[in-house]
Enzyme design. Sequence first.
Site, PDB file in Angstrom:
ATOM      1  N   ARG A 146      33.036  35.062  35.660  1.00  0.00           N
ATOM      2  CA  ARG A 146      34.279  35.463  36.341  1.00  0.00           C
ATOM      3  C   ARG A 146      35.285  35.980  35.310  1.00  0.00           C
ATOM      4  NH1 ARG A 146      33.269  30.654  39.418  1.00  0.00           N
ATOM      5  NH2 ARG A 146      34.753  29.413  38.212  1.00  0.00           N
ATOM      6  N   LYS A 155      51.810  42.911  53.427  1.00  0.00           N
ATOM      7  CA  LYS A 155      50.441  43.367  53.130  1.00  0.00           C
ATOM      8  C   LYS A 155      49.626  43.325  54.414  1.00  0.00           C
ATOM      9  CE  LYS A 155      46.345  42.425  50.362  1.00  0.00           C
ATOM     10  NZ  LYS A 155      45.852  42.219  49.005  1.00  0.00           N
TER      11      LYS A 155
HETATM   12  P1  13P Z   1      40.353  43.812  50.442  1.00  0.00           P
HETATM   13  O1  13P Z   1      41.119  45.022  49.990  1.00  0.00           O
HETATM   14  O2  13P Z   1      38.970  43.728  49.849  1.00  0.00           O
HETATM   15  O3  13P Z   1      40.398  43.637  51.932  1.00  0.00           O
HETATM   16  O4  13P Z   1      41.077  42.555  49.822  1.00  0.00           O
HETATM   17  C1  13P Z   1      42.461  42.519  49.788  1.00  0.00           C
HETATM   18  C2  13P Z   1      42.927  41.140  49.901  1.00  0.00           C
HETATM   19  O5  13P Z   1      43.691  40.676  49.090  1.00  0.00           O
HETATM   20  C3  13P Z   1      42.466  40.338  51.060  1.00  0.00           C
HETATM   21  O6  13P Z   1      43.171  39.128  51.103  1.00  0.00           O
END
Ligand code: 13P
Length: 344
Positions: free
Chosen positions: A47, A224
């Site tokens: 990781r 978001k």
């Molecule tokens: P993805 O863009 O792969 O959907 O992931 C963004 C994210 O932070 C999901 O919690």
Amino acid sequence: MSNGTSLNAIAKKLVASGKGILAADESEGTIAKRFALIGLPVTLESRRDYREMLFRSTEAMTKYISGVILIEETLEQKAKDGTPFYELLQAADVIPGIKVDRGAYPLPGTRDEKITEGLDGLHHRLEHYARNGAGFAKWRGVIAITNQAPTRNGIRANAHVLARYAAACQAAGIVPVVEPEVLADGEPGDHSIERCEEVTRETLDTVFSELRLAGVDLAGMLLKPNMVTAGVRARAKPSVAEVAERTVNTLRATVPAAVPGIAFLSGGQSDEEATAHLSAMNALGGLPWKLTFSYGRALQTAALLTWNGEEANVPAAQAAFTHRARMNALAALGEWRPDLDLAA
Ligand code: 13P
């Protein structure tokens, strides 16, 4: 600078023109799914090496990335040479962020719905993260679309904890990135774009009503969200223009102009779809907030496959990551074109 002023300054910096956020906050379970694509065992070292490859992509980090979402392990982890990761990011003028939720679990009394946990003791953890260099935090609420979901109860419960998390972040001087994700890649994942629009609108309406009730300063946060798309297994696939138009209309109807920026998740879209949709939205122009990316998979997949767990592939993987970051940075300006992607 008052708390409110500095939160607003951090939020604005995260959505600075032509920049966006790298979501590198995969939990141990999620990174295991990603590493399975290249058959790599998941260890603390693997990781670290993978994330170090991304964070040392100097061109991408300095030109196109404003912030990186980390998990607790990475915020406290050191690169191979002993430099703490958050210092590496700060040296590139990238703001370290932290995922603070503890995951989503079945919501009692519902079918198919989940509630995100992690509020207990959150204020102590936030103070600790702030001392360790975190400027922002993320909490993801998951809204599934099925025959029985979402219910009003499921949406309200998730919106309420998102608001409590956001208020706790601001009290600790950390910018909350509020993530209510209406899933496109859940089960069965065959819903129409109209259904996604309806659920996204109700979800965002409820989230902002809870944020207001909780006294959250809208100028000191970011949203978001998912884009308004059909489910990944839907029969009819909407055009890029339709996704852009429906997403912007939904956001205009629900997100106050006081919010400085909206940074989308990619949610299972292909790399190029995620870029094309973002660019089409920005090309519409006249938006009250910045629209940019906060992608996990759509920024990382090409780099992960190129890296393949091998040290010798680091420069090529960094080039793949830089390319994707540049394409999305152009999309954040509404200036991406398919031929630029092909010219890679
Ligand atoms: P993805 O863009 O792969 O959907 O992931 C963004 C994210 O932070 C999901 O919690």
